[in-house]
Enzyme design. Structure first.
Site, PDB file in Angstrom:
ATOM      1  N   GLY A 182       0.832  -1.205   0.000  1.00 56.09           N
ATOM      2  CA  GLY A 182       0.000   0.000   0.000  1.00 56.09           C
ATOM      3  C   GLY A 182       0.859   1.243   0.000  1.00 56.09           C
ATOM      4  NE  ARG A 219      -3.057  -6.473  -3.294  1.00 55.44           N
ATOM      5  CZ  ARG A 219      -3.005  -6.707  -1.977  1.00 55.44           C
ATOM      6  NH1 ARG A 219      -2.286  -7.715  -1.493  1.00 55.44           N
ATOM      7  NH2 ARG A 219      -3.667  -5.951  -1.146  1.00 55.44           N
ATOM      8  CG  ASP A 234       5.055  -7.629   8.233  1.00 52.86           C
ATOM      9  OD1 ASP A 234       5.892  -6.840   8.697  1.00 52.86           O
ATOM     10  OD2 ASP A 234       4.418  -8.455   8.898  1.00 52.86           O
ATOM     11  CB  THR A 240       2.731   0.471   6.372  1.00 52.43           C
ATOM     12  OG1 THR A 240       1.395   0.248   6.857  1.00 52.43           O
ATOM     13  CG2 THR A 240       3.694   0.141   7.502  1.00 52.43           C
ATOM     14  CG  ASP A 299      -1.930  -0.499   8.531  1.00 55.70           C
ATOM     15  OD1 ASP A 299      -2.793   0.402   8.446  1.00 55.70           O
ATOM     16  OD2 ASP A 299      -1.942  -1.507   7.818  1.00 55.70           O
ATOM     17  CG  ASP A 307       1.469  -3.066  10.913  1.00 52.95           C
ATOM     18  OD1 ASP A 307       2.349  -2.476  10.238  1.00 52.95           O
ATOM     19  OD2 ASP A 307       0.634  -3.823  10.406  1.00 52.95           O
ATOM     20  NE  ARG A 331      -7.781  -5.713   5.380  1.00 51.16           N
ATOM     21  CZ  ARG A 331      -8.915  -5.266   4.827  1.00 51.16           C
ATOM     22  NH1 ARG A 331     -10.074  -5.819   5.123  1.00 51.16           N
ATOM     23  NH2 ARG A 331      -8.888  -4.265   3.981  1.00 51.16           N
TER      24      ARG A 331
END
Lengths: 328, 328, 328, 328
Positions: free
Chosen positions: A15, A76, A107, A130, A132, A134, A176
């Protein structure tokens, strides 16, 4: 002794996140400053396979520092997971004598880079990019700070109309597997409650919380819902709550992909610049199979191995407790 | 054993900074959550002397999280530097049985608080609130992140018109003693050069840098000038440069006080909330004469003594070096 | 009958204004839609003389709609005021068989275009593009709406800090000959007073107004100063006022060139698109020596003759009266 | 002769819209300037019935000009449609000798006001306040300009990520019966297509348009969907399109209620101020059963009768045609 890194390529994968362009600019210019030939790979790993690899100079990255998205695009790529794909990718790099590769992403991006680097001896550095937040090894990932600002600006607007109508709003934000965005934006927007993928909050507790707001004369309530929570999306939760708690008119907003875009915040521009600058410097100094990350106020290396192994973001329980206290 | 802190007051002092309201909200609500009576002091130390001290409840701080400025207002107060002033202030607090005081501000604010606490045995906690980011003991001060965003949004707009006209812009940003805002916003806006109070940059070097931009076909150049640099303000420097380098049309912008305002960024809202929350929790746990600060991703205590003694922000030389590399 | 307009060129001249890129995009795409060959002239009239004229297609104007500034750049050009300069410009257009010219700018731009069109029989259409909103024949000029928004966002931030400190702020906005920006932004920001180039406001009246704000317990005051007012700049006025009225701490902000930049507002993007679309359609229908402008909700033609003759913006006295009433 | 209007009340009803607070401020201050007693009614017509009517002075409306929402709140009220409800409302007004009523809202608001005014002889003025811009008698309604800006800022962010991924986005905007917001924001964001409630666009035409974008190498496409279009919401359309056109990855965003909020744009602050100022002046001059509206650059009266009878916004076919041309 300094390895003979000659040519360096950079790609963005997964992303997109605000600040990626600031990072690309820093990578290209730092490499050129050190006399290296620099290349941009279009559309992530797909561009390695498609030989969509473009020479870049200092002016190629003019006027991109402040732009959202990524000028190198991202996609992707299933083919890169196969040996055949990797083989073609390697040949394309070799043909240009590219021996250093910097990948910006999360990741999945790092997993591919690690396997590729190990197999073909390319020197690889990862940059955590990212929204996120994370990843292990960096207090903040590139794009996260901008996403927080984007989300709270949206919620500020919704609060205007919520207050004018005595309404209850459910707002779904990205994340998510990680509730980091949801938790931090709940604090920053003064939300009355937050539902996270990592925590089970019973609907009963949620309704108790909302009822206590009514009792203390709150004129509206906002609940942040992380897309990965166990009750499903914001629409489902709104319906379940409405059946048992009908004090307010209830509305739902799904913020969606606008959370990924926008001009990067100052924090992300500086972070992207620092990470890109360090990635090249470390590569030239001989580092490989490492991720550059921000810890405290310094840029530190973490091995891709460790970053991937221990990648799970730990939910900050103290911050969750704090949201309860501050929304009384 | 927990001290018998009964009533707590909060004040803001010195220059205002975005995020102060988020912090006030956190302080009031955390105190009420713990069953304390909470008070807001208007206009800093002046309000202590004028007995302008207002009881506050959870609803007193509704809808302020996202607002710039400070609802408690702030002011300079000479009288509080005198023993007579302090004496009156103490009596006013005592009359309300206020035994905990939280002050949000910078160096000057902390100096007064420390003297007051030592003299009268009031428990005092300091919260670092200033856009200058020049305090020891906290990676970031409250308001700094928002100020960076405000400045780069302004420079982004100026870049539009600079590019359209092939112009050279000198932009003066705040920071009389500290170049932190100037240095960080130079990175975040892709400025071609930056003049700091801590560093002597010869005009000759500046002109060499600008000339190299012309040679590599930059369509415009932006120089960030910290208000405290040794050549005087942006107007003076622009004149000196213009005499020796006349390639571009030259313009000056003084951003001024708009740098202090604006809705706080997500970062500052979260930071303000965390600092306020911790300030009350630490006070209740018995801490006094301490500053709460952000280090890495955690809130830590620093004694006011140490914070004041070692307060100088160290210029980040590696970041300065980076601005040179990234603006090639 | 439709004239045989084959090739069309567009240029931007004078000060840049947000929305110019939206207009350029509309011009290029509308021309291509109608099968014309389209050209962009760089740096205004200078590019005509320097033969800096570039063929453009639909993709040349991708992703510019939302950008401030002008991709065609703009510059002052003395040479185009001379017959010799015009002659070269004409030859350069003729060599490309360009028989239609669209110029985006203000008074000065139109004067040059009119003389050029009359002398060489080139079909010319003018588009009103200036943040000053001081042209006859269009209710709004391109860039004005964005500039109003930029200015009030800055003043909103300054109001935060003004309120926190009980301060009096003097804010200087653009508009050397026209107080339109100053008057409208005074209304939109709730300023306590406004000083305009068209009106003599005595300092005594200003101080009376400020004093009445003190009497009715205003916590801060903001005075908008148009750069062209008779008392000099905001610094001079602030000094004069301070000598006679010392209730508040007094500060000055000069907004400067950030008023010209920024992503155009929705209003300016739509206006730019409509003006550009109409400019090409009218040119193809045979119009020449005309300006396209917005009146009510429709695009109408005004002859350049008339636009230049009656160009003075009339100060809206009713709006000035309103600012007094609304700031009680 | 001037009627003996003594006391004036104002209320907001229906959906809230940015600029309502600017209008309330103007109404209260203009009335006070003319020596009238002013009242604010909470929660629209419900507050009339509940006797939730509050005396207001000049300071009651300080610091609200720049705020979204409405400080008077708004609500639906079924009881006011009944004679019994109206009777109570009238008694409550009469008890305070309120003989002038200003209502800010849309169609439904005006219908109630007209019936009430006719029945009880209260002097009534309507102010057009709705983000939908679908009222007859005013070129623009209060809140519409801000909503356009809010929507295009969101789409600008989505464009970043759409470009980075070669994606097709469907974005749903408000406007159940009117495509005005959808059409104008499609122009302002450079959308590739727009689906409106007033127009039947075949899916086949939509796909043809998207395919032509692919052919001319567009890197992403954005389709604006008005919530009232005949194919259902954006999710349904995205599914239908995806079945027949699979070039891009497809995503959906529903902007929802954030479109109603936000600090009003300069345009809406000025419009709200002018409408409020005129509403009071006209009421004092004797007008009743009229709506104040903006036509060209002037405030004009339209009878509520006419405004309600001919209220349908006419879709601007020329603008729709323009969106096709400009998105080639």
């Amino acid at each position: 002794m300094e390895p003979n890194i000659k040519n360096i390529a950079v790609l963005t994968s997964g992303g997109d996140a605000p600040g990626m362009n600031a990072c690309i600019r820093a990578i290209i210019r730092t490499g050129i400053y050190h006399g290296r030939s620099m290349f941009g790979v279009m559309q992530g790993y797909q561009g390695l396979i498609d030989n969509n690899i473009i020479p870049m100079d200092a002016r190629s990255v003019s006027n991109i520092l402040h732009m959202g998205g990524t000028i190198l695009k991202t996609a992707r790529c299933m083919a890169f997971k196969e040996d055949a794909g990797m083989e073609i990718a390697f040949k394309n790099l070799k043909a240009r004598e590219i021996d250093g590769l910097i990948v910006i992403g999360g990741d999945g991006t790092f997993t591919g880079a690690k396997r590729f680097g190990e197999k073909y001896g390319i020197n690889v550095i990862g940059v955590p990019g990212t929204i996120d937040n994370d990843l292990y090894g960096s207090d903040f990932t590139l794009g996260y700070d901008t996403a927080v600002n984007t989300i709270i600006e949206a919620i500020d607007k919704i609060r205007d109309t919520a207050d004018s109508h005595d309404r209850l709003f459910f707002i779904e934000v990205m994340g998510r597997d990680s509730g980091c965005l949801a938790l931090r934006t709940a604090i920053a927007s003064g939300a009355e409650a937050v539902l996270l993928p990592e925590k089970e909050t019973s609907l009963k507790d949620l309704i108790t919380k909302l009822q206590s707001g009514v009792n203390t004369k709150k004129s509206s309530s906002i609940v942040i819902v992380s897309e990965g929570n166990k009750y499903g999306g914001a629409y489902d939760i709104a319906k379940s709550v409405k059946r048992k708690f009908d004090h307010y008119d209830t509305k739902v907003t799904i913020l969606g992909h606008l959370q990924r875009g926008g001009s990067p915040s100052g924090f992300d521009r500086i972070l992207g610049s620092r990470l890109g600058y360090s990635a090249v410097n470390e590569l030239i100094k001989g580092a490989s199979m490492q991720m550059v990350g921000l810890r405290g106020n310094e840029i530190k290396l973490t091995s891709l191995e460790e970053a991937l192994h221990a990648h799970n973001y730990k939910l900050e329980d103290d911050l969750l407790e704090m949201t309860h206290v501050l929304s009384i």
